[in-house]
Structures are given as C-alpha cells and as structure tokens.
Design a protein around this motif. Structure first.
Motif, PDB file in Angstrom:
ATOM      1  N   PRO A 145      96.888  34.701 157.507  1.00 54.57           N
ATOM      2  CA  PRO A 145      96.842  36.064 156.964  1.00 54.57           C
ATOM      3  C   PRO A 145      95.725  36.259 155.937  1.00 54.57           C
ATOM      4  CG  PRO A 145      98.849  34.938 156.274  1.00 54.57           C
ATOM      5  CD  PRO A 145      98.128  34.021 157.192  1.00 54.57           C
ATOM      6  N   VAL A 146      95.302  35.165 155.294  1.00 50.46           N
ATOM      7  CA  VAL A 146      94.194  35.207 154.340  1.00 50.46           C
ATOM      8  C   VAL A 146      93.272  34.023 154.654  1.00 50.46           C
ATOM      9  CG1 VAL A 146      95.475  36.347 152.479  1.00 50.46           C
ATOM     10  CG2 VAL A 146      95.537  33.870 152.647  1.00 50.46           C
ATOM     11  N   PRO A 147      91.981  34.124 154.309  1.00 54.91           N
ATOM     12  CA  PRO A 147      91.100  32.970 154.516  1.00 54.91           C
ATOM     13  C   PRO A 147      91.552  31.783 153.655  1.00 54.91           C
ATOM     14  CG  PRO A 147      89.830  34.955 154.054  1.00 54.91           C
ATOM     15  CD  PRO A 147      91.260  35.287 153.816  1.00 54.91           C
ATOM     16  N   TYR A 148      91.382  30.599 154.197  1.00 53.67           N
ATOM     17  CA  TYR A 148      91.789  29.366 153.516  1.00 53.67           C
ATOM     18  C   TYR A 148      93.280  29.407 153.163  1.00 53.67           C
ATOM     19  CZ  TYR A 148      86.834  28.543 153.384  1.00 53.67           C
ATOM     20  OH  TYR A 148      85.536  28.379 153.752  1.00 53.67           O
ATOM     21  N   TYR A 149      94.067  29.736 154.162  1.00 54.43           N
ATOM     22  CA  TYR A 149      95.523  29.834 154.046  1.00 54.43           C
ATOM     23  C   TYR A 149      96.091  28.436 153.842  1.00 54.43           C
ATOM     24  CZ  TYR A 149     100.205  31.421 155.455  1.00 54.43           C
ATOM     25  OH  TYR A 149     101.539  31.739 155.508  1.00 54.43           O
ATOM     26  N   LEU A 150      96.935  28.266 152.851  1.00 55.91           N
ATOM     27  CA  LEU A 150      97.467  26.958 152.470  1.00 55.91           C
ATOM     28  C   LEU A 150      98.944  26.881 152.807  1.00 55.91           C
ATOM     29  CD1 LEU A 150      96.966  24.256 151.067  1.00 55.91           C
ATOM     30  CD2 LEU A 150      97.324  25.412 148.894  1.00 55.91           C
ATOM     31  N   THR A 151      99.337  25.819 153.494  1.00 55.50           N
ATOM     32  CA  THR A 151     100.738  25.620 153.839  1.00 55.50           C
ATOM     33  C   THR A 151     101.163  24.193 153.502  1.00 55.50           C
ATOM     34  OG1 THR A 151     100.212  24.960 156.109  1.00 55.50           O
ATOM     35  CG2 THR A 151     100.686  27.300 155.720  1.00 55.50           C
ATOM     36  N   LEU A 152     102.465  24.014 153.399  1.00 53.51           N
ATOM     37  CA  LEU A 152     103.072  22.685 153.284  1.00 53.51           C
ATOM     38  C   LEU A 152     103.921  22.484 154.527  1.00 53.51           C
ATOM     39  CD1 LEU A 152     104.272  22.536 149.573  1.00 53.51           C
ATOM     40  CD2 LEU A 152     102.483  21.166 150.623  1.00 53.51           C
ATOM     41  N   LYS A 153     103.792  21.325 155.134  1.00 52.86           N
ATOM     42  CA  LYS A 153     104.507  21.036 156.363  1.00 52.86           C
ATOM     43  C   LYS A 153     105.409  19.839 156.135  1.00 52.86           C
ATOM     44  CE  LYS A 153     103.166  21.314 161.098  1.00 52.86           C
ATOM     45  NZ  LYS A 153     102.060  21.197 162.046  1.00 52.86           N
ATOM     46  N   GLY A 154     106.644  19.932 156.632  1.00 58.72           N
ATOM     47  CA  GLY A 154     107.584  18.829 156.517  1.00 58.72           C
ATOM     48  C   GLY A 154     108.983  19.278 156.877  1.00 58.72           C
ATOM     49  N   SER A 155     109.811  18.357 157.302  1.00 55.70           N
ATOM     50  CA  SER A 155     111.194  18.631 157.714  1.00 55.70           C
ATOM     51  C   SER A 155     111.261  19.688 158.812  1.00 55.70           C
ATOM     52  CB  SER A 155     112.051  19.063 156.522  1.00 55.70           C
ATOM     53  OG  SER A 155     112.223  18.002 155.629  1.00 55.70           O
ATOM     54  N   GLY A 156     110.290  19.677 159.696  1.00 56.10           N
ATOM     55  CA  GLY A 156     110.305  20.601 160.823  1.00 56.10           C
ATOM     56  C   GLY A 156     109.921  22.030 160.491  1.00 56.10           C
ATOM     57  N   GLU A 187     107.051  24.769 158.306  1.00 50.05           N
ATOM     58  CA  GLU A 187     105.761  24.950 157.640  1.00 50.05           C
ATOM     59  C   GLU A 187     105.893  26.186 156.759  1.00 50.05           C
ATOM     60  OE1 GLU A 187     101.034  24.910 158.747  1.00 50.05           O
ATOM     61  OE2 GLU A 187     102.496  25.302 160.333  1.00 50.05           O
ATOM     62  N   VAL A 188     105.664  26.015 155.455  1.00 49.38           N
ATOM     63  CA  VAL A 188     105.824  27.121 154.506  1.00 49.38           C
ATOM     64  C   VAL A 188     104.515  27.377 153.781  1.00 49.38           C
ATOM     65  CG1 VAL A 188     108.301  26.763 154.162  1.00 49.38           C
ATOM     66  CG2 VAL A 188     106.682  25.561 152.705  1.00 49.38           C
ATOM     67  N   GLU A 189     104.260  28.650 153.493  1.00 53.44           N
ATOM     68  CA  GLU A 189     103.042  28.991 152.768  1.00 53.44           C
ATOM     69  C   GLU A 189     103.237  28.717 151.286  1.00 53.44           C
ATOM     70  OE1 GLU A 189     102.263  33.153 153.350  1.00 53.44           O
ATOM     71  OE2 GLU A 189     103.626  33.732 151.777  1.00 53.44           O
ATOM     72  N   ILE A 190     102.126  28.452 150.643  1.00 50.38           N
ATOM     73  CA  ILE A 190     102.149  28.281 149.194  1.00 50.38           C
ATOM     74  C   ILE A 190     100.870  28.888 148.631  1.00 50.38           C
ATOM     75  CG2 ILE A 190     101.202  25.943 149.360  1.00 50.38           C
ATOM     76  CD1 ILE A 190     102.836  25.267 146.807  1.00 50.38           C
ATOM     77  N   GLY A 191     101.013  29.690 147.611  1.00 49.88           N
ATOM     78  CA  GLY A 191      99.871  30.271 146.915  1.00 49.88           C
ATOM     79  C   GLY A 191      99.056  31.271 147.713  1.00 49.88           C
ATOM     80  N   ALA A 192      99.683  32.023 148.612  1.00 47.95           N
ATOM     81  CA  ALA A 192      98.946  33.002 149.422  1.00 47.95           C
ATOM     82  C   ALA A 192      98.340  34.105 148.553  1.00 47.95           C
ATOM     83  CB  ALA A 192      99.855  33.609 150.480  1.00 47.95           C
ATOM     84  N   PHE A 193      98.872  34.317 147.364  1.00 43.78           N
ATOM     85  CA  PHE A 193      98.379  35.364 146.465  1.00 43.78           C
ATOM     86  C   PHE A 193      97.196  34.898 145.617  1.00 43.78           C
ATOM     87  CE2 PHE A 193     102.279  33.375 144.941  1.00 43.78           C
ATOM     88  CZ  PHE A 193     101.786  32.649 143.865  1.00 43.78           C
ATOM     89  N   LEU A 194      96.820  33.627 145.705  1.00 46.33           N
ATOM     90  CA  LEU A 194      95.686  33.109 144.946  1.00 46.33           C
ATOM     91  C   LEU A 194      94.368  33.503 145.619  1.00 46.33           C
ATOM     92  CD1 LEU A 194      96.999  29.481 144.292  1.00 46.33           C
ATOM     93  CD2 LEU A 194      97.046  31.418 142.713  1.00 46.33           C
ATOM     94  N   SER A 195      93.275  33.408 144.881  1.00 48.81           N
ATOM     95  CA  SER A 195      91.964  33.682 145.460  1.00 48.81           C
ATOM     96  C   SER A 195      91.554  32.510 146.357  1.00 48.81           C
ATOM     97  CB  SER A 195      90.928  33.899 144.361  1.00 48.81           C
ATOM     98  OG  SER A 195      90.659  32.670 143.706  1.00 48.81           O
ATOM     99  N   GLU A 196      90.491  32.691 147.144  1.00 44.73           N
ATOM    100  CA  GLU A 196      90.034  31.633 148.046  1.00 44.73           C
ATOM    101  C   GLU A 196      89.683  30.355 147.284  1.00 44.73           C
ATOM    102  OE1 GLU A 196      86.944  32.718 150.785  1.00 44.73           O
ATOM    103  OE2 GLU A 196      87.874  34.664 151.171  1.00 44.73           O
ATOM    104  N   ASP A 197      88.951  30.496 146.202  1.00 42.37           N
ATOM    105  CA  ASP A 197      88.560  29.315 145.418  1.00 42.37           C
ATOM    106  C   ASP A 197      89.770  28.628 144.809  1.00 42.37           C
ATOM    107  OD1 ASP A 197      85.893  29.785 146.003  1.00 42.37           O
ATOM    108  OD2 ASP A 197      85.569  30.981 144.197  1.00 42.37           O
ATOM    109  N   GLU A 198      90.732  29.407 144.362  1.00 41.08           N
ATOM    110  CA  GLU A 198      91.944  28.819 143.769  1.00 41.08           C
ATOM    111  C   GLU A 198      92.765  28.096 144.833  1.00 41.08           C
ATOM    112  OE1 GLU A 198      92.502  32.094 140.193  1.00 41.08           O
ATOM    113  OE2 GLU A 198      93.487  32.417 142.136  1.00 41.08           O
TER     114      GLU A 198
END
Length: 159
Positions: free
Chosen positions: A121-132, A134-145
C-alpha cells in the motif's frame, strides 16, 4: 524519528511507534486564531450593514469546518504500535484510533522482517512474518523511517 527502542525489565526490548504530527497543539490554536483574525478583515468593512449578517454565518461555518477537519486528523493519528522482544517471543500490539487493539505473537526465532519495495500500500512496505501470519508494522512512517526501522528490526531480531 517517531519511534523509540527501550530496554524493559529483564531481557525484554520494547519498540514504540507512533505517527508524526507536524502541527502541535499550540500550532493548532495559532492556525485557528489566524484564520479567524484574517476572516475579520473583510468583515470590518461590513460592520453596521445588513450584509454582515449574510456573510458572518459562512465565515463561522468555514472556521468550524477547519476546526473539525484538524481535530479529525488528530483523532485519526492516535495510533500506537508496541513491539516487545524477549528471549523467546516477539509480541506486537497495535492500538488503533477507535480504541480497538490488534495483537500478533510468535516465537522470536521465526519472526522475520520483510521489506516490500513496491507492491504494498506504500513504498517500502514493512511487515513481520511468523506463526503463519504476516502483519504490517510502521505503515504510517515515512519511506526513510521505514528503511531505518527495517535495518533496526533485522539487527535486533538476529542479535
């Protein structure tokens, strides 16, 4: 950066993330006062005439709409994400603006941060994967952050 790492009791490390607010409460008051003051300038000419009462409701409506829009923006940015890393667990809690809470928990060994440079949904989208899951984390941060957070997560989860 709108996130901090803290060492908590025992061997736990905690990451807190929140959206950046560029307009602090004093700035909010200054904007509303400025709009009100500037809208009084053209009304000064109309003092004592009937046209003042025709324009005044529209001016007050515009001021009220600006107040409401800024307050709505503050309410929608009340997000807090807390990632707690212990020796064996990774636990993510997201407090949403409406008060509901979302949680994710997995074995720290299997927790893998992933960076999706495009396709999210945003460039450089960050997720954590585990236990089957995948959850997003920090989607509201800027690309550099998000890039910096990814590097921090990789270092902390493997360390």
């Amino acid at each position: 950066m709108p996130y901090t790492w803290t060492e908590t009791a025992g061997e736990e490390t905690q990451l807190q993330l929140w959206p950046h607010n560029s307009l602090p409460p004093r700035g909010f008051a200054a904007v509303i006062l400025g709009i009100f003051t500037l809208s009084l300038v053209p009304l000064g000419i109309l003092v004592g005439s009937v046209m003042l009462w025709g324009i005044l409701p529209f001016m007050l409506t515009a001021l009220g709409a600006m107040w409401w829009a800024l307050q709505y923006n503050y309410r929608s940015r009340r997000i807090l994400e807390v990632l707690t890393l212990s020796d064996t667990r990774a636990h993510l809690v997201r407090h949403n603006p409406r008060g509901d809470v979302q949680e994710w928990d997995c074995n720290r060994y299997w927790a893998v941060p992933e960076m999706h440079e495009d396709g999210g949904p945003v460039p450089y989208y960050l997720t954590l994967k585990g236990s089957g899951r995948e959850v997003e984390i920090g989607a509201f941060l800027s690309e550099d952050e998000r890039r910096a957070l990814y590097d921090d997560l990789v270092r902390r989860l493997r360390g």
